[in-house]
Write a protein that holds these residues in place. Sequence first.
Motif, PDB file in Angstrom:
ATOM      1  N   LEU A 119      40.953  40.916  31.825  1.00  0.00           N
ATOM      2  CA  LEU A 119      39.641  41.572  31.823  1.00  0.00           C
ATOM      3  C   LEU A 119      39.007  41.381  33.189  1.00  0.00           C
ATOM      4  N   TRP A 120      38.343  42.409  33.687  1.00  0.00           N
ATOM      5  CA  TRP A 120      37.554  42.274  34.911  1.00  0.00           C
ATOM      6  C   TRP A 120      36.224  41.620  34.569  1.00  0.00           C
ATOM      7  N   ILE A 121      35.879  40.565  35.288  1.00  0.00           N
ATOM      8  CA  ILE A 121      34.580  39.915  35.137  1.00  0.00           C
ATOM      9  C   ILE A 121      33.666  40.352  36.283  1.00  0.00           C
ATOM     10  N   VAL A 122      34.172  40.297  37.512  1.00  0.00           N
ATOM     11  CA  VAL A 122      33.466  40.807  38.692  1.00  0.00           C
ATOM     12  C   VAL A 122      34.463  41.651  39.471  1.00  0.00           C
ATOM     13  N   PRO A 123      34.213  42.959  39.638  1.00  0.00           N
ATOM     14  CA  PRO A 123      32.998  43.678  39.245  1.00  0.00           C
ATOM     15  C   PRO A 123      32.938  43.939  37.748  1.00  0.00           C
ATOM     16  N   GLY A 124      31.707  44.019  37.234  1.00  0.00           N
ATOM     17  CA  GLY A 124      31.527  44.213  35.804  1.00  0.00           C
ATOM     18  C   GLY A 124      31.991  45.570  35.319  1.00  0.00           C
ATOM     19  N   ASP A 125      32.045  46.575  36.213  1.00  0.00           N
ATOM     20  CA  ASP A 125      32.469  47.906  35.799  1.00  0.00           C
ATOM     21  C   ASP A 125      33.943  48.152  36.105  1.00  0.00           C
ATOM     22  N   GLY A 126      34.695  47.084  36.414  1.00  0.00           N
ATOM     23  CA  GLY A 126      36.115  47.248  36.709  1.00  0.00           C
ATOM     24  C   GLY A 126      36.875  47.718  35.475  1.00  0.00           C
ATOM     25  N   VAL A 127      37.877  48.564  35.689  1.00  0.00           N
ATOM     26  CA  VAL A 127      38.689  49.122  34.611  1.00  0.00           C
ATOM     27  C   VAL A 127      40.063  48.466  34.642  1.00  0.00           C
ATOM     28  N   VAL A 128      40.486  47.949  33.506  1.00  0.00           N
ATOM     29  CA  VAL A 128      41.784  47.282  33.414  1.00  0.00           C
ATOM     30  C   VAL A 128      42.889  48.269  33.784  1.00  0.00           C
ATOM     31  N   GLY A 129      43.813  47.810  34.629  1.00  0.00           N
ATOM     32  CA  GLY A 129      44.907  48.663  35.052  1.00  0.00           C
ATOM     33  C   GLY A 129      44.597  49.521  36.265  1.00  0.00           C
ATOM     34  N   GLN A 130      43.352  49.482  36.733  1.00  0.00           N
ATOM     35  CA  GLN A 130      42.951  50.274  37.889  1.00  0.00           C
ATOM     36  C   GLN A 130      42.443  49.344  38.995  1.00  0.00           C
ATOM     37  N   PRO A 131      42.533  49.791  40.284  1.00  0.00           N
ATOM     38  CA  PRO A 131      41.974  48.968  41.361  1.00  0.00           C
ATOM     39  C   PRO A 131      40.465  48.803  41.207  1.00  0.00           C
ATOM     40  N   ALA A 132      39.971  47.605  41.488  1.00  0.00           N
ATOM     41  CA  ALA A 132      38.534  47.331  41.484  1.00  0.00           C
ATOM     42  C   ALA A 132      38.079  47.168  42.930  1.00  0.00           C
ATOM     43  N   THR A 133      36.874  47.626  43.243  1.00  0.00           N
ATOM     44  CA  THR A 133      36.392  47.581  44.627  1.00  0.00           C
ATOM     45  C   THR A 133      35.112  46.766  44.725  1.00  0.00           C
TER      46      THR A 133
END
Length: 477
Positions: A162-176
């Motif tokens: 699970l993404w914690i930070v960033p809060g809007d991160g999507v599992v399986g996708q890059p987070a910025t």
Amino acid sequence: MSNDFPPTQPSDGSETGLGDLASGPGDATSSVPPVDSTQVMPGMPSPAADNSDVVPPPTGAVPPPGAPGGPGTPIVPAQQLPELPWFKRPGALAAVMAGVLLVGGVIALLFLVGSRNDGGGGDLESEPVSLVMVRNNAAGGPLAVTVSAVVTAQQSAPDAYLWIVPGDGVVGQPATRQTDATGRTEFRWAPSGDADVATWSSTVELEEFVEAEGDSVVAGLNATCTLERDGLISALVVTAEVRTGEVNDSRAGIGSYTFPNVRFQAGDRVECTLGNLLATPPATTVPETTTVPETTTTVPETTTTTTTTTTVPETTTTVPETTTTTTTTTTTTTTTTTIAPADPTLGEVLDSLELTEIKNLLEQVGLLAEVEASDQPYTLFAPNNAAINTLRDDPNGPDLTDDEVVKALLQAHLSTGESLTLNDLANLKEVSVDNGAPQQIDAEATPLTVGDAGIIFKDNVVVGGIVQVINAVLELQ
């Protein structure tokens, strides 16, 4: 209803209006005039009286004159009962309880939301992985960049996090995330609810857009990282590079950072300081220094003689010697060379990735030592433990105790002659392997697949080659 009645006229012509009642009770012809019940209201008991002592008259009976409730009894207004307090009214207690439950629910919801970290991710049963990076320019000052992070869980499901930070991160996708005024940013992720925290681990790859600094192109990246786990701090090996030719601006590139020797566990704390390395400026030629030879000037001796009786002593004038010296200046230019850390061996990378099953099979048939000793580049498609255990439990699968069978199977996962990165594979339709026909590549799949296996952990650099971790065992083609 009013108690004032209009006077009635005797209907029998008598002055009293008593009619036949005047003849006495024994007169057989006497009759009792009907009583209009609408004109008489029974008296109400006194407020101080106990209503339980009042016995109502039988239905239909009319009390005799003078009796309580009978004709001639004064009419007493009905008494208004006192209003019930609000907390005794019907439904009031239920409304209060509903309000209390509603407020309690809101408080519980706020507590639950507040207990989540930085806006999101879900209920946590363990501490997240925290990766803090400080991004600097070549001079050591803060640099404003946008960093993307790709996380892969190392269980049977690559998206078991699970993404914690960033809060809007999507599992399986890059987070910025963007760096702040000090050049700092942070990523945090944790095991998902259905993951086994005791065995869960993950990897991360960072990328960013690298711009030139003024007139200087960024040719490389300097990365220093540490890992804190169970109270112990150790240095991490980081592979940092700048890829050029992938963006329109020829002076810009794509920077990437990977950690080839570690898989992160819940509760790990990683801190990195990252800086630019500018392209080496052209060499400066130091002009040759000319030495002016020493110059000496000598004035000839002058002698004057007078022919008189007096002898004038000889006069000698000597001009001192003049010397001119030119100082030679030498300029030395020092060049500093940064030596990158040595790549780990194949066995070391398999240990760091905890790929115990594939390592045991390679050692079983002597292929591990053979590959490490080879002077040719290679690419190994290494199935994770879950994939090999699934094959081992298959009653129709190959006999993994037979060395010849195992070696033939492993050679279908080895491509000798090329070290192929994920980008290299994405540009191919198939890849040749040491045993069997080439394995087909589907670059449109997510993740990219070789044969029927997806690459879940890419570009693990080793001495002489690259390891691509896959989630299934390849079939011999």
